[in-house]
Design a protein around this motif. Structure first.
Motif, PDB file in Angstrom:
ATOM      1  N   SER A 105       0.819  -1.220   0.000  1.00  0.00           N
ATOM      2  CA  SER A 105       0.000   0.000   0.000  1.00  0.00           C
ATOM      3  C   SER A 105       0.852   1.269   0.000  1.00  0.00           C
ATOM      4  N   ASP A 106       2.141   1.147   0.342  1.00  0.00           N
ATOM      5  CA  ASP A 106       3.016   2.316   0.259  1.00  0.00           C
ATOM      6  C   ASP A 106       3.731   2.417  -1.090  1.00  0.00           C
ATOM      7  N   GLY A 107       3.359   1.540  -2.036  1.00  0.00           N
ATOM      8  CA  GLY A 107       3.844   1.673  -3.410  1.00  0.00           C
ATOM      9  C   GLY A 107       5.045   0.824  -3.777  1.00  0.00           C
TER      10      GLY A 107
ATOM     11  N   ALA B  23       4.208   2.553  -7.357  1.00  0.00           N
ATOM     12  CA  ALA B  23       3.966   3.841  -6.687  1.00  0.00           C
ATOM     13  C   ALA B  23       2.721   4.526  -7.259  1.00  0.00           C
ATOM     14  N   MET B  24       2.569   4.486  -8.577  1.00  0.00           N
ATOM     15  CA  MET B  24       1.396   5.111  -9.202  1.00  0.00           C
ATOM     16  C   MET B  24       0.108   4.387  -8.804  1.00  0.00           C
ATOM     17  N   CYS B  25       0.142   3.052  -8.786  1.00  0.00           N
ATOM     18  CA  CYS B  25      -1.045   2.272  -8.411  1.00  0.00           C
ATOM     19  C   CYS B  25      -1.445   2.543  -6.965  1.00  0.00           C
ATOM     20  N   ALA B  26      -0.480   2.575  -6.072  1.00  0.00           N
ATOM     21  CA  ALA B  26      -0.771   2.835  -4.658  1.00  0.00           C
ATOM     22  C   ALA B  26      -1.376   4.226  -4.480  1.00  0.00           C
ATOM     23  N   SER B  27      -0.850   5.215  -5.200  1.00  0.00           N
ATOM     24  CA  SER B  27      -1.403   6.573  -5.122  1.00  0.00           C
ATOM     25  C   SER B  27      -2.832   6.618  -5.641  1.00  0.00           C
ATOM     26  N   LEU B  28      -3.061   5.968  -6.767  1.00  0.00           N
ATOM     27  CA  LEU B  28      -4.397   5.934  -7.365  1.00  0.00           C
ATOM     28  C   LEU B  28      -5.395   5.273  -6.416  1.00  0.00           C
TER      29      LEU B  28
ATOM     30  N   ALA C 274      -5.162   4.955  -3.133  1.00  0.00           N
ATOM     31  CA  ALA C 274      -5.341   5.796  -1.940  1.00  0.00           C
ATOM     32  C   ALA C 274      -6.317   6.943  -2.232  1.00  0.00           C
ATOM     33  N   LEU C 275      -6.183   7.570  -3.400  1.00  0.00           N
ATOM     34  CA  LEU C 275      -7.105   8.654  -3.767  1.00  0.00           C
ATOM     35  C   LEU C 275      -8.524   8.131  -3.960  1.00  0.00           C
TER      36      LEU C 275
END
Length: 137
Positions: free
Chosen positions: A38-40, A58-63, A65-66
């Motif tokens: 979950s931290d990418g 990293a991009m998947c985890a950010s997406l 989380a948003l």
């Protein structure tokens, strides 16, 4: 003489990669998959050669989380999955436990429901694999 025994992290990565390969083999429509913290951080991936697994993670985890924050904002409860549809196919992000994400890239498919079911089933397999290969912290 060098030891050929895997470290616990290498054994876990190998086991996760095995699950991802099995997922990719379930359908001709599934092109790539990754297990991401979950931290990418990319835990294991079966991606195309031109994809950087750490950047993708990293991009998947950010997406995710948003999307989780947006779902909470409109009182939709805990997020189960995110679907991203592009001209050349779809990408699913499925929560696999509290701290892990399964990312699946697939061709445009008439049977998206089957890909959803496979992704959910294999997210559970990834979680079981992680639980059976704990790393000491």
């Amino acid at each position: 003489m060098y030891s050929t025994q895997k470290t616990p992290e290498e054994a876990r990565t190998s086991a996760l990669r095995s699950v991802l390969r099995e997922l990719n083999a379930t359908s001709d429509d599934i092109e790539a998959s990754a297990c991401i913290s979950s931290d990418g951080f990319s835990l294991a991936a079966v991606l195309g050669n031109n994809v950087d697994p750490d950047r993708f993670g990293a991009m998947c985890a950010s997406l995710l989380a948003l999307a989780q924050r947006a779902a909470q904002e409109v009182q939709r409860g805990n997020l189960k999955l995110v679907l991203v549809e592009g001209e050349q196919g779809v990408m699913l992000l499925v929560q696999a436990g509290a701290n892990t994400i399964l990312a699946v890239a697939a061709k445009p498919s008439k049977n998206l429901g089957m890909i959803f079911m496979d992704a959910k089933k294999f997210s559970k397999k990834l979680l079981e694999t992680l639980e059976s290969h704990p790393l000491k912290t």
